[in-house]
Design an enzyme around this catalytic site. Sequence first.
Site, PDB file in Angstrom:
ATOM      1  N   ASP A  53       0.815  -1.212   0.000  1.00  0.00           N
ATOM      2  CA  ASP A  53       0.000   0.000   0.000  1.00  0.00           C
ATOM      3  C   ASP A  53       0.850   1.263   0.000  1.00  0.00           C
ATOM      4  OD1 ASP A  53      -2.102  -1.744   0.228  1.00  0.00           O
ATOM      5  OD2 ASP A  53      -2.957  -0.826   2.025  1.00  0.00           O
ATOM      6  N   HIS A  70       3.780  -2.277   3.150  1.00  0.00           N
ATOM      7  CA  HIS A  70       3.846  -0.951   2.539  1.00  0.00           C
ATOM      8  C   HIS A  70       5.204  -0.771   1.865  1.00  0.00           C
ATOM      9  CE1 HIS A  70       0.730  -0.558   5.621  1.00  0.00           C
ATOM     10  NE2 HIS A  70       0.233   0.429   4.910  1.00  0.00           N
TER      11      HIS A  70
END
Length: 249
Positions: free
Chosen positions: A69, A214
């Site tokens: 993400d 991430h």
Amino acid sequence: MKHYPFIIFYLFLNAFVYAFQGTVWVYIFCFILFSAVVIWGSFDIQLGYFVNSFTHKRTKIKEVALTFDDGPTEFTPKFLDVLKENNIKATFFCIGKQIKKYPETFQRIVAEGHTVGNHTFSHSNNTGFLSTSKMIEEIKKCDDVMLKIGNIKTNLYRPPFGVTNPNIAKAITKTAKKSIGWNVRSLDTVIPDEKKILKKVTKNLKKGSIILLHDTSEKTYNVLVDLLLFLEREKYSTFTIDSIIKSEK
């Protein structure tokens, strides 16, 4: 239980308390219980309280999905390098404004065969308080950037912070997106120790797990390197999120 049926249940419960002349403390208890469920449902995407989300793949084989993400960022090329070295495809949920900031990196993600998903244009800290129209704007604006820079469309959407509510649910429906969650959360943006992050991920792995990471730091890159070694050692293969959508049709 879904949100609207739960509201009906809550109203029925209040009517029941009224019929039996319950005290004010019973009403307060019911309200606190209702509020707790709604808050829990808002922040735990696995519950599917406001919207059904794909949080894992139904499979009998040892396979997991690597999802990243908040990119692309300055660190994303290193993630792409190690994924390429290991011949692994991942799913990147990208923020529109980050795509504009790192267009070549986004183009590389697409060119190297990774799956991409919409993660809104701005990833606002106020996401949970935005109106339906504003959420639709956030999603469509990210779509426009993806199409312009990467010449690609996606029906995959991951809510920022995993937060859902009625407005977000309506926006997902109106933009014809599939909500994508996870069942293994690394907390790599919160936990400072790489070994603790890796342990948190590996101890919770199951067949078909969707792992939330991430591509925003050197720390998570180091975790990824060790995680790939773990997956190889434990004979896990990987899948991308679009394969779940195809298998559900």
